[in-house]
Every structure is written in C-alpha cells, then in structure tokens.
Design an enzyme around this catalytic site. Structure first.
Site, PDB file in Angstrom:
ATOM      1  N   LYS A 137       0.951  -1.160  -0.121  1.00  0.00           N
ATOM      2  CA  LYS A 137       0.110  -0.081  -0.119  1.00  0.00           C
ATOM      3  C   LYS A 137       1.025   1.054  -0.043  1.00  0.00           C
ATOM      4  O   LYS A 137       1.851   1.432   0.808  1.00  0.00           O
ATOM      5  CB  LYS A 137      -1.005  -0.082   1.253  1.00  0.00           C
ATOM      6  CG  LYS A 137      -1.879   1.298   1.148  1.00  0.00           C
ATOM      7  CD  LYS A 137      -2.747   1.200   2.381  1.00  0.00           C
ATOM      8  CE  LYS A 137      -3.437   2.311   2.580  1.00  0.00           C
ATOM      9  NZ  LYS A 137      -4.397   2.388   3.861  1.00  0.00           N
ATOM     10  N   LYS A 146      -2.205  -1.513  -3.885  1.00  0.00           N
ATOM     11  CA  LYS A 146      -2.853  -0.416  -3.837  1.00  0.00           C
ATOM     12  C   LYS A 146      -2.281   0.819  -3.831  1.00  0.00           C
ATOM     13  O   LYS A 146      -1.217   1.092  -3.089  1.00  0.00           O
ATOM     14  CB  LYS A 146      -3.754  -0.491  -2.332  1.00  0.00           C
ATOM     15  CG  LYS A 146      -4.571   0.697  -2.047  1.00  0.00           C
ATOM     16  CD  LYS A 146      -5.258   0.579  -0.810  1.00  0.00           C
ATOM     17  CE  LYS A 146      -6.269   1.840  -0.474  1.00  0.00           C
ATOM     18  NZ  LYS A 146      -6.439   1.823   1.025  1.00  0.00           N
TER      19      LYS A 146
HETATM   20  C1  PBG Z   1      -6.932   3.413   5.261  1.00  0.00           C
HETATM   21  C2  PBG Z   1      -7.346   3.223   3.991  1.00  0.00           C
HETATM   22  C3  PBG Z   1      -7.204   4.227   3.114  1.00  0.00           C
HETATM   23  C4  PBG Z   1      -7.822   3.800   2.083  1.00  0.00           C
HETATM   24  C5  PBG Z   1      -8.434   2.502   2.332  1.00  0.00           C
HETATM   25  N1  PBG Z   1      -7.989   2.273   3.378  1.00  0.00           N
HETATM   26  C6  PBG Z   1      -6.718   5.647   2.978  1.00  0.00           C
HETATM   27  C7  PBG Z   1      -5.308   5.687   3.466  1.00  0.00           C
HETATM   28  O1  PBG Z   1      -4.542   5.040   3.498  1.00  0.00           O
HETATM   29  O2  PBG Z   1      -4.982   7.065   3.663  1.00  0.00           O
HETATM   30  C8  PBG Z   1      -8.182   4.443   0.607  1.00  0.00           C
HETATM   31  C9  PBG Z   1      -9.025   3.865  -0.209  1.00  0.00           C
HETATM   32  C10 PBG Z   1      -9.298   5.052  -1.284  1.00  0.00           C
HETATM   33  O3  PBG Z   1      -8.707   5.771  -1.663  1.00  0.00           O
HETATM   34  O4  PBG Z   1     -10.291   4.442  -2.255  1.00  0.00           O
HETATM   35  N2  PBG Z   1      -8.043   3.069   6.399  1.00  0.00           N
END
Ligand code: PBG
Length: 340
Positions: A211, A264
C-alpha cells in the site's frame, strides 16, 4: 505514381490463404468476446461501502460522485443491491460520530463498524464475502492510521495491539474477512494470532501488502472525514518509487498468515500488481482507489472521456496485470455489465 500493393505484399504471404490476419478475430463484438483474455467475473468484484454513525440519511461524498456515506438501513439496501448484481464481496468502512486521539470508537463492542458488520451479515449472510477495514484513521481525531507517541510519531506496536483487538471484535460480529490496511509492521501476524487465540480460526485476512503513500486517496479521506492536518503517511506507507519493497512485504505477509494480498492503488501500480501476482502463493487483490474513481468520473462529467469505456478499460488493465480480485467503487455497475 504509386502502385497499390497486392494483398500478398501487405500480409507477406502467398495467395494460398495461409495468411495471418488478426483483424479476423476483431470483426464483431461476439468474436472479440470469444477470445478476450482479461475478464472479470462479478464474483471477483468487491464493493467498498461507507457507513456514517449518526447520519439521518445517506450523505453524498462530493469528491466521489455516486458514492455516499450510508446510514445503517441504507447500507443494508446497498449490500442487497450489490449481492443481487452478483458482486462477490463488500468491504466496510465506518465513520464514527466522534473522533478521538486513540480512535476509541474502533474498540467499542457496539461501535459503528461492529454494528455495520452485523447489519450487513444479517442482510446478505454468506451470499457475499463480508470484509472489514482494520485501521484507525477513520476513528482518530489526528487522522493517522494508528496511535501516536508523545512526540507525535506513529507508535507501531501499540497500534498493532489495537488492530488485533479490532479484528477480534469484527470476528465476533461475524465478519468473513478482515483487511488490516494501516501498514504497520507485524500487523498480519498479530491479527492472525489474536483471531486464532479467540477461536476465530476461520476468519480470513486480506493483507494490504503493498500500500503506497498515494495522492490518489484524497477523495477517500473526504468519505471518512479524515483530516491529516497537513501531515502525510510517508513514514509507514510505501514510497511510490519502490517496487522491490513490495516483494519483501509479500514474503513477510505470507509468512505471517495472509490469506490474500493486496496492491493499492491499482492504476499507477500495475507493474507492482504483476510482480506480486508472479510471486504470490495466495490470491492477489488490487484496489482501484477513490482518486482513480474520481478522475474518471470528473473527466466523464465534463464529456472529456467515454465513462463506460474508461471504466471497463481500467478494470481490464488490472486483470491483465494479474489480479485475481479487485476492490472498486464501480463494482455494482461492472458486475451488471459483466453479467449481461
Ligand atoms: C486506511 C485506508 C485508506 C484507503 C483505504 N483504507 C486511506 C489511506 O490510507 O489514507 C483508501 C481507499 C481509497 O482511496 O479508495 N484505512
């Protein structure tokens, strides 16, 4: 004057008809469908859903046209609609009424996410895979994915202990799969141990393995009312310039018991999806994030791109890169298109 070349000159073959003509398989939609490589089955699509504590009615998310913060009753309806379209999974995110430095709402047995899980399961049962976000950024007033040390840095181990407790609460609410998304070191192993110790050996873990610290999460932060107050997540999420780190993270997450691994965002990281897919021993997910959704919706709203074609093309790219499942805000529509 130029001579118009004979057919044999164009295709490089003789008049015998043994000629490669790729156009033959592109002549009709049915032919193209017959041989298409990258397709999605609706059951491989996961719809992220937001629920807002204390909301009297669904609230639109401005930066994500078509996406809302649900009430518990509208969440049930949305879950039913998705399942009826054939969508395979639902990923639940909850926004509490009050945020707190320690994100305490996340550990309230009757907290909004726990209630959302119970309501969703009550509606869809085993017809879809009900998944929950295990992270604190929706619950903390400072907006970080974990608790902080007195000097304002992420306290990795204290955060991981909270994730473990959260996962157990989600399991008690009946969730099929938890998604630890905070990118804390050791989070998968800690969640696995806590689930097992509490007797929830059957609850799966979808690990957010690679991520990235991405600008494409902007609209999501609107959706969960997360205000980082000018900060960022660069000390715990991956650096966008790094690919090899994804393989190190994959090895660690698999070793710690990840049942599925995720990359992601999707679109700017298709090379990482491919790399992870080539090396993973478990199914690979990709998350088409809020910014990817917002870009397409915004451009389409201006008439600058063909919305449906852009969505289908972006989804195909994720599949071509090797993902086995995809989290996408277009899951319901894409399921209907795929099933037609
Ligand atoms: C953290 C989380 C995020 C997203 C999913 N889980 C945000 C981040 O890490 O700032 C982002 C998902 C998206 O942008 O669609 N709980």
């Amino acid at each position: 004057m130029n001579r118009i070349p004979a057919t044999s000159d164009i295709t490089g073959a003789g008049a015998g008809g043994l000629t490669a003509r790729p156009h033959r398989l592109r002549r009709t939609a049915a032919l193209r469908d017959l041989v298409a490589e990258a397709r999605w089955h609706p059951g491989q699509l996961v719809l992220p859903l937001f629920v807002r504590e204390g909301a009297a009615e669904p609230r639109p998310v401005d930066s994500m046209p078509g996406v809302v913060q649900h009430t518990l009753p509208s969440l049930r309806k949305a879950a039913r609609e998705a399942v009826d379209a054939g969508v395979g999974g639902l990923m639940l995110f909850a926004v509490p009424e009050h945020k707190h430095p320690l994100g305490s709402g996340a550990l309230d047995p009757d907290g909004i996410l726990q209630r959302a899980i119970r309501e969703t399961l009550d509606e869809v049962g085993d017809e879809a895979v009900v998944m929950s976000d295990v992270c604190l950024d929706e619950f903390t007033d400072h907006g970080h994915c974990g608790v902080l040390t007195p000097d304002g840095r992420i306290d990795n181990d204290a955060t991981v202990r909270r994730y473990a407790a959260m996962a157990v609460l989600h399991a008690e609410a009946g969730v099929h799969c938890v998604g630890p998304s905070g990118m804390m070191d050791g989070q998968v192993g800690a969640v696995r141990r806590a689930l097992d110790d509490a007797g929830h050996t059957g609850v799966a873990i979808l690990a957010y393995t690679a991520k990235y610290a991405s600008a494409f999460y902007g609209p999501f932060r609107d959706a969960v009312e997360c205000d980082l107050r000018g900060g960022d997540r660069t000390t715990y999420q991956m650096d966008p310039r790094d690919r090899a780190g994804a393989l190190r993270a994959l090895a660690l997450d698999q070793e710690q018991g990840a049942d599925m691994v995720m990359v992601k965002p999707a679109m700017s990281y298709l090379d990482v999806v491919r790399t992870v897919a080539d090396h993973a021993d478990v199914p690979v997910a990709a998350y088409q994030v809020s910014g990817e959704y917002a870009m397409v919706e915004a451009a389409a709203a201006h008439g600058w791109i063909d919305r449906k074609r852009a969505i289908e093309e972006s989804l195909a790219s994720v599949r071509r890169a090797g993902a086995d499942l995809v989290l996408t805000y277009w899951a319901v529509e894409a399921a209907r298109w795929a099933g037609r």
